[in-house]
Each structure stands twice: as structure tokens, then as C-alpha cells.
Write a protein that holds these residues in place. Structure first.
Motif, PDB file in Angstrom:
ATOM      1  N   GLY A   8       0.831  -1.214   0.000  1.00 27.46           N
ATOM      2  CA  GLY A   8       0.000   0.000   0.000  1.00 27.46           C
ATOM      3  C   GLY A   8       0.858   1.252   0.000  1.00 27.46           C
ATOM      4  N   VAL A   9       1.924   1.264   0.813  1.00 27.73           N
ATOM      5  CA  VAL A   9       2.795   2.442   0.899  1.00 27.73           C
ATOM      6  C   VAL A   9       3.490   2.676  -0.446  1.00 27.73           C
ATOM      7  N   ILE A  10       4.069   1.606  -1.027  1.00 27.09           N
ATOM      8  CA  ILE A  10       4.801   1.764  -2.309  1.00 27.09           C
ATOM      9  C   ILE A  10       3.854   2.256  -3.409  1.00 27.09           C
ATOM     10  N   ARG A  11       2.683   1.663  -3.459  1.00 19.73           N
ATOM     11  CA  ARG A  11       1.718   2.005  -4.502  1.00 19.73           C
ATOM     12  C   ARG A  11       1.234   3.461  -4.359  1.00 19.73           C
ATOM     13  N   THR A  12       0.922   3.847  -3.126  1.00 14.99           N
ATOM     14  CA  THR A  12       0.403   5.195  -2.895  1.00 14.99           C
ATOM     15  C   THR A  12       1.488   6.235  -3.166  1.00 14.99           C
ATOM     16  N   LEU A  13       2.731   5.939  -2.759  1.00 13.14           N
ATOM     17  CA  LEU A  13       3.828   6.879  -3.031  1.00 13.14           C
ATOM     18  C   LEU A  13       4.057   7.024  -4.537  1.00 13.14           C
ATOM     19  N   THR A  14       3.944   5.899  -5.261  1.00 19.70           N
ATOM     20  CA  THR A  14       4.106   5.952  -6.725  1.00 19.70           C
ATOM     21  C   THR A  14       3.057   6.899  -7.325  1.00 19.70           C
ATOM     22  N   ILE A  15       1.824   6.749  -6.879  1.00 17.52           N
ATOM     23  CA  ILE A  15       0.741   7.594  -7.409  1.00 17.52           C
ATOM     24  C   ILE A  15       0.978   9.050  -7.009  1.00 17.52           C
ATOM     25  N   LEU A  16       1.416   9.256  -5.765  1.00 19.03           N
ATOM     26  CA  LEU A  16       1.672  10.625  -5.290  1.00 19.03           C
ATOM     27  C   LEU A  16       2.743  11.306  -6.147  1.00 19.03           C
ATOM     28  N   VAL A  17       3.815  10.580  -6.438  1.00 24.71           N
ATOM     29  CA  VAL A  17       4.914  11.153  -7.240  1.00 24.71           C
ATOM     30  C   VAL A  17       4.399  11.539  -8.630  1.00 24.71           C
ATOM     31  N   ILE A  18       3.613  10.657  -9.246  1.00 23.53           N
ATOM     32  CA  ILE A  18       3.118  10.943 -10.604  1.00 23.53           C
ATOM     33  C   ILE A  18       2.117  12.101 -10.581  1.00 23.53           C
ATOM     34  N   VAL A  19       1.219  12.072  -9.607  1.00 29.65           N
ATOM     35  CA  VAL A  19       0.192  13.123  -9.521  1.00 29.65           C
ATOM     36  C   VAL A  19       0.843  14.485  -9.269  1.00 29.65           C
ATOM     37  N   SER A  20       1.950  14.487  -8.514  1.00 29.48           N
ATOM     38  CA  SER A  20       2.649  15.761  -8.215  1.00 29.48           C
ATOM     39  C   SER A  20       3.108  16.461  -9.484  1.00 29.48           C
ATOM     40  N   ALA A  21       3.302  15.690 -10.545  1.00 27.28           N
ATOM     41  CA  ALA A  21       3.724  16.286 -11.809  1.00 27.28           C
ATOM     42  C   ALA A  21       2.572  17.040 -12.478  1.00 27.28           C
ATOM     43  N   PHE A  22       1.360  16.746 -12.097  1.00 27.11           N
ATOM     44  CA  PHE A  22       0.178  17.361 -12.714  1.00 27.11           C
ATOM     45  C   PHE A  22      -0.321  18.587 -11.923  1.00 27.11           C
ATOM     46  N   PHE A  23      -0.110  18.561 -10.604  1.00 29.19           N
ATOM     47  CA  PHE A  23      -0.635  19.656  -9.768  1.00 29.19           C
ATOM     48  C   PHE A  23       0.479  20.237  -8.920  1.00 29.19           C
ATOM     49  N   ARG A  24       0.369  21.537  -8.666  1.00 29.05           N
ATOM     50  CA  ARG A  24       1.349  22.172  -7.779  1.00 29.05           C
ATOM     51  C   ARG A  24       0.898  21.924  -6.341  1.00 29.05           C
ATOM     52  N   LEU A  25       1.675  21.126  -5.645  1.00 28.72           N
ATOM     53  CA  LEU A  25       1.280  20.753  -4.288  1.00 28.72           C
ATOM     54  C   LEU A  25       2.208  21.417  -3.281  1.00 28.72           C
ATOM     55  N   ASP A  26       1.653  22.292  -2.488  1.00 17.97           N
ATOM     56  CA  ASP A  26       2.464  22.921  -1.448  1.00 17.97           C
ATOM     57  C   ASP A  26       2.097  22.285  -0.103  1.00 17.97           C
ATOM     58  N   LEU A  27       2.972  21.410   0.361  1.00 13.59           N
ATOM     59  CA  LEU A  27       2.709  20.758   1.644  1.00 13.59           C
ATOM     60  C   LEU A  27       3.742  21.209   2.683  1.00 13.59           C
ATOM     61  N   SER A  28       4.216  22.457   2.525  1.00  8.84           N
ATOM     62  CA  SER A  28       5.278  22.947   3.420  1.00  8.84           C
ATOM     63  C   SER A  28       4.810  23.066   4.869  1.00  8.84           C
ATOM     64  N   ASP A  29       3.498  23.269   5.078  1.00  2.87           N
ATOM     65  CA  ASP A  29       2.989  23.402   6.456  1.00  2.87           C
ATOM     66  C   ASP A  29       2.547  22.064   7.041  1.00  2.87           C
ATOM     67  N   ALA A  30       2.691  21.006   6.256  1.00  3.61           N
ATOM     68  CA  ALA A  30       2.136  19.714   6.697  1.00  3.61           C
ATOM     69  C   ALA A  30       2.906  19.120   7.880  1.00  3.61           C
ATOM     70  N   ASN A  31       2.176  18.402   8.731  1.00  6.84           N
ATOM     71  CA  ASN A  31       2.785  17.679   9.852  1.00  6.84           C
ATOM     72  C   ASN A  31       2.947  16.219   9.388  1.00  6.84           C
ATOM     73  N   ILE A  32       4.109  15.914   8.827  1.00  2.00           N
ATOM     74  CA  ILE A  32       4.325  14.594   8.207  1.00  2.00           C
ATOM     75  C   ILE A  32       4.326  13.477   9.251  1.00  2.00           C
ATOM     76  N   LEU A  33       4.978  13.724  10.395  1.00  2.00           N
ATOM     77  CA  LEU A  33       5.043  12.689  11.437  1.00  2.00           C
ATOM     78  C   LEU A  33       3.620  12.324  11.907  1.00  2.00           C
ATOM     79  N   GLY A  34       2.829  13.360  12.136  1.00  2.00           N
ATOM     80  CA  GLY A  34       1.446  13.141  12.567  1.00  2.00           C
ATOM     81  C   GLY A  34       0.678  12.350  11.508  1.00  2.00           C
ATOM     82  N   ALA A  35       0.927  12.679  10.237  1.00  2.00           N
ATOM     83  CA  ALA A  35       0.225  11.987   9.138  1.00  2.00           C
ATOM     84  C   ALA A  35       0.603  10.504   9.112  1.00  2.00           C
ATOM     85  N   VAL A  36       1.897  10.221   9.321  1.00  2.00           N
ATOM     86  CA  VAL A  36       2.340   8.821   9.305  1.00  2.00           C
ATOM     87  C   VAL A  36       1.684   8.059  10.458  1.00  2.00           C
ATOM     88  N   LEU A  37       1.671   8.674  11.652  1.00  2.00           N
ATOM     89  CA  LEU A  37       1.051   8.006  12.818  1.00  2.00           C
ATOM     90  C   LEU A  37      -0.438   7.766  12.575  1.00  2.00           C
TER      91      LEU A  37
END
Lengths: 283, 276
Positions: free
Chosen positions: B124-153
Motif C-alpha cells: 500500500g505504501v509503495i503504490r500510494t507513493l508511486t501515485i503521489l509522485v506521478i500526480v505531483s507532476a500534474f498539480f502544484r502541491l504545497d505541503l510545506s505546512d504539513a505535519n508529516i510525522l502526525g500523518a504517518v502516525l
């Protein structure tokens, strides 16, 4: 100390199947009409197989042979009665039973796109075998069964039925079970493959002192491989003896040796073909 | 003695990881098709956000809508992979006809589940990251304020519940050899509808609100949006993570009990035999 590899006491197994029935005349209904019908596969059978014996269960299709093997394999539960394997109850102590048995059935079920090595490694890991030991053993068994090294890594779907069945036999023996449940292991094999498998079963019995429960409708195979044979018909054991004992019950005709088929006809009043045809029409 | 038993269980669990990796290798064409389907699905949904201004004729913060939809699409992607990987642990055996051999092996159902879950999370992680990387090429994603650790938990806590729901769904192929696997799609579709994946649950009719609040996906997706879009601190998320873990443990425990009962029923009724 348990002296029996398998004890079957008053075991009964019934299946319920839905039968489609004709729509009542003149009535239009949305749903199909079905009725439930009970089929008794085993009728209170008793059976005791001592350790180290090769025990045959001989009967036509639909006589209850596979049901008996599935019950001993923990894949089915009896309606009444009990089955014990080396003293462990198959219903209440299934995990202990599973460690002692393995089964080869008539349908060589595998992940068809996997190679024999991948399929056997999956089985070996499920039984907790160390991968190095498992690889060595699976190669040795497959080679002994006459499979070429080049086929070990080919997808199973490219292999003939006979080759697939040999891999199934290898899977059954890989985990060194002390009770081997062989459910028509040579049905559909060519004569050469059949001889290979039968020779391997005999060899394993001698070297590993395993107990074998073999179901078959091949009279000659039962005669050749088994110490004792139970003849089963319509869910009941109609005779149980060693092959010579069974044959001695029927006098030879026209000076020819009595065969197991003669014994079956004498005991049930019908041929194997008749018994199978009767089962097919639900008689 | 205990360590021998433990090694045996580890080998048993790894059998399912290796089997599933081999299935991906052998059915790589299908995997590629499935990835393209998931990717185009995520893109199509996210483009709805991009086109909101044109659709309504009003000035809309499309960047916010795009991010809202994209987080929903990606998280749903991950959760549904977990759900299907677990629910298919029986379906695959049905399709290949190997179910009797797996059920005859001396491997406990919790071990079976641990192996399948380890694979599901990694896949699930590999597949979702693959999709995220490809989708990032289509949209400008600003996740600079994101809490990544919280998201992983949050995602890990949410995975526990979806493992449990997967066990519930895995019962269907055990009960219904021919159509059980297809029935799991209905379960996934209902979760998608009620869990606020692409819209706030308040958008749903009032009578669906209590049902939506029973779905663990509702909390995972709300929590993920808080982390990734609003940058909410991990400390603030702890009650939701605790709730998700509680729901997850309850769902897994009940799932294992149900699975055990259904397995016994299948053995009584002779349902393991047909390969569907």
C-alpha cells in the motif's frame, strides 16, 4: 502410548445440497424453485489403522472415500462420532494433527503461474521448514519422481497433468508427514507416471516408516500398495481385510485368479461402473 | 522450545508475504493496469477541484479544493489497498484452488493475518507513493505546512482498523465460493460513500451521519487532512489516533472471532471444497 495412526469411531457426515425443482404448472415466479436435499456421505463408519500400515480405501466415485480423507485432513468436521490421529482429535486438537499429516489429492491444486520451486517453498514455509533444508529436499524428491531439473523453475501451467501431479506428490512428502493421506494420487496419470508415483510411495514407506491412508478406485493399485483394504460403498464399509483375505472370499471363476473387482461385485452386487452411474443419477 | 515455535510462526507469516510478492511478479501486467486505473481515477477526481471555478462561474480557491480532493483520493487509495489485500487472502486461494492446502497447513489464522498485513502495508505504501509522485507532476502541491510525522502516525493507526475490516470482508469468499470476492466491492463502496473521502460527511443526509461516524475511514481522512492541509500538531491528534487504535483492535478481535466461526461452519458444510 497410542498404537493407532488413525482411529475413526462411528463417524457420520451428511451434506446438504440445493436441488432445482420444476416450476409449478401454470405459475410464473420470479425466483427459481429449489429444495434442500440431504446426502449421507459416511454412515457411522469405524476404522482403525495401526502405525506404519498402508491402508487402502477402495470404492467407486461418490462412495465417501474423499470425505473420509478430508475429515482426517481437518478440512471437514464430522456430524457425529470422532476421528483421532495419533491420539489427537481432529476437531479439538487440529493444529497438532496438521503437524503430523499431509495430503495428496486427485486435483493437483497450485498457483499456476508459480514454478514448482515457488509452490513448494510456499508449502514448506507454511509448515515452518527452514528454506535451505526445504530447497534441498524438494529438489531431491522431484528428481526421484523423474522430473527434469529444467522444469523446476517453469510455471506450473506449462506442465502436463502427470508432471503437475508429481509436484503434488513432492509437496505431500516434503514435510515428512508420519500419516500420509493419499486421495487417488495416481488417477489420470499415464502408466509410466503411475508406476513412478507408486514406486515412490513404497520407497517412502520403507525408509520413513510412515503410515499411509490411500483411497483409490484402481483395484490393482490397492492390491499392490496396501497391507489391508476396506471396500466402501454408499458411505459404508462393506468389507475389510488384507488383499489376499478379500480375494479368498470369492471363489475363482473359470480357473482365473480372483481380482478386487470380482470381490467388489460379490460384496455389493454391482460393478464399479454401475455404482458410479447410480451415484450420478442420485439413486 | 518457545523460540522454535516462534521461528515456525515467523516462517509461516513470511510464506504469505513471499506468495503475494510472487503473485505481483507473475501478474505484473494486471498490476500495471490496476495502477493506471488508480492513477487516472485520482487525477480525474482532483481535476474536478481544478475545474470548480469554471463549473460554478465563481472565483474559488481551487488550490484548496485540489488539495482536499487529492488527500482524500490518496488516502482512500492506501486504505482500500489494505482492505483488498486482506480481504483477498481467501479469494486468491479460491481462485487458484489451493484453499484446502493452506487451511490444512499448521499455520494459525493470526499468523496468516500477520503475514498478509505486513505485505499489505508495504504494498500500500509503495503504490500510494508511486501515485503521489506521478500526480505531483500534474498539480502544484504545497505541503510545506504539513505535519508529516502526525500523518504517518494517523495512517498507521488507520491501517489497523482497515486490517480488521478486511478480515470481516474475507469471510465472504469463505461463505460464498462463487461470488464472495465480488461482494467485498460492495463493502468498499459503502465505506467510500459514508466516510467523507471526497466531501465533508455533513454533506450527507442527516440519517447517514451516525453511520459515517462509525466508519474508521472518517477519522483517518479527517485526521490526515488536519495534518497535511492544516499542519495540526501531533499532540492534538493523539485522541483521534487513540480512538482509531481502539476501533482497530475491536474490529480485528471481532473479525477474528467471526472468521473462526465461519471457518468452522465452512468445515461443517463442506464449503472449502469448491474453488469458485
Amino acid at each position: 502410548m497410542c498404537t493407532y495412526a488413525l482411529e475413526v469411531e462411528r463417524v457420520r457426515k451428511t451434506f446438504t445440497r440445493k436441488e432445482r425443482v420444476p416450476r409449478p404448472a401454470g405459475k410464473r415466479t420470479l425466483f427459481k424453485h429449489t429444495k434442500k436435499e440431504e446426502v449421507i456421505a459416511l454412515k457411522d463408519i469405524d476404522l482403525y489403522v495401526p502405525k506404519g500400515e498402508a491402508f487402502g480405501v477402495l470404492g467407486p466415485n461418490g462412495s465417501g472415500k474423499s470425505t473420509l480423507i478430508r475429515l482426517a485432513s481437518t478440512l471437514l468436521l464430522p456430524d457425529s462420532g470422532s476421528l483421532r490421529i495419533f491420539g489427537h482429535d481432529v476437531e479439538h486438537d487440529a493444529t497438532a494433527v496438521k503437524r503430523l499429516i499431509n495430503r495428496v489429492s486427485v486435483d493437483a491444486a497450485f498457483f499456476k503461474k508459480f514454478s514448482p520451486i515457488e509452490n513448494l517453498m510456499y508449502a514448506a514455509r507454511l509448515y515452518g521448514m527452514a528454506p535451505v533444508e526445504a530447497k534441498k529436499k524438494m529438489r531431491a524428491i522431484m528428481t526421484r519422481l523423474g522430473l527434469k531439473e529444467s522444469t523446476f523453475t517453469q510455471p506450473m501451467e506449462h506442465m502436463s497433468r502427470g508432471m503437475q501431479q508429481k509436484v503434488a506428490v513432492a509437496r505431500g512428502f516434503l514435510t515428512s508427514p508420519i500419516l500420509l493421506l493419499l486421495d487417488e494420487p495416481t488417477t489420470g496419470l499415464d502408466p509410466h507416471s503411475k508406476r513412478d508415483v507408486q514406486a515412490f510411495i513404497r520407497e517412502i514407506r520403507e525408509t520413513e516408516n510412515a503410515t499411509v491412508l490411500l483411497t483409490t478406485h484402481d483395484m490393482e493399485e490397492a492390491d499392490r500398495l496396501c497391507d489391508r483394504i476396506a471396500i466402501i460403498d454408499d458411505g459404508r464399509i462393506v468389507a475389510l481385510d488384507d488383499p489376499e483375505g478379500l480375494k479368498a472370499r470369492v471363489p475363482p471363476k473359470n480357473g482365473e485368479k480372483t481380482t478386487m473387482e470380482d470381490v467388489f461385485i460379490a460384496l455389493t452386487g454391482r460393478t464399479f461402473a454401475d455404482a458410479e452411474a447410480a451415484k450420478e443419477v442420485g439413486a | 522450545m518457545k523460540s522454535t515455535a516462534m521461528i515456525r510462526e515467523i516462517r509461516g507469516a513470511y510464506a504469505f508475504v513471499e506468495r503475494n510478492i510472487n503473485l505481483i511478479k507473475r501478474y505484473w501486467g494486471w498490476e500495471l493496469v490496476w495502477l493506471i486505473y488508480s492513477l487516472t481515477n485520482a487525477l480525474a477526481i482532483t481535476y474536478i477541484g481544478n475545474g470548480m471555478g469554471a463549473i460554478t462561474g465563481q472565483i474559488i480557491d481551487t488550490q484548496a479544493v485540489v488539495k482536499y480532493l487529492l488527500v482524500g483520493a490518496l488516502i482512500w487509495q492506501y486504505l482500500s489497498v489494505i482492505f483488498y489485500a486482506i480481504s483477498e487472502m481467501i479469494a486468491w486461494e479460491r481462485w487458484e484452488g489451493t484453499i484446502e492446502y493452506t487451511f490444512m497447513a499448521p499455520v494459525s489464522r493470526p499468523t496468516h493475518l500477520v503475514g498478509t498485513t505486513l505485505f499489505a502495508i508495504g504494498y500500500g505504501v509503495i503504490r500510494t507513493l508511486t501515485i503521489l509522485v506521478i500526480v505531483s507532476a500534474f498539480f502544484r502541491l504545497d505541503l510545506s505546512d504539513a505535519n508529516i510525522l502526525g500523518a504517518v502516525l494517523m495512517l498507521l493507526a488507520g491501517s489497523v482498523s482497515f486490517v480488521g475490516l478486511g478480515i470481516w470482508a474475507a469471510v465472504l469468499p469463505l461463505l460464498y465460493p462463487e461470488r464472495g470476492a465480488q461482494m467485498t466491492n460492495a463493502v468498499a463502496a459503502i465505506l467510500l460513500l459514508i466516510s467523507g473521502v471526497y466531501y465533508p460527511i455533513e454533506t450527507l443526509p442527516q440519517w447517514l451521519h451516525p453511520i459515517a461516524r462509525c466508519s474508521p475511514a472518517t477519522y483517518v481522512i479527517q485526521g490526515m487532512r488536519s495534518c497535511l492541509l492544516d499542519g495540526v500538531e501531533t499532540r492534538t491528534l493523539l485522541p483521534t489516533i487513540g480512538l482509531l487504535l481502539g476501533i482497530g483492535l475491536a474490529v480485528i478481535t471481532i473479525g477474528l472471532v467471526i472468521f473462526g466461526r465461519v471457518e468452522t461452519y465452512a468445515k461443517r458444510a463442506g464449503r472449502l471444497k469448491r474453488s469458485g
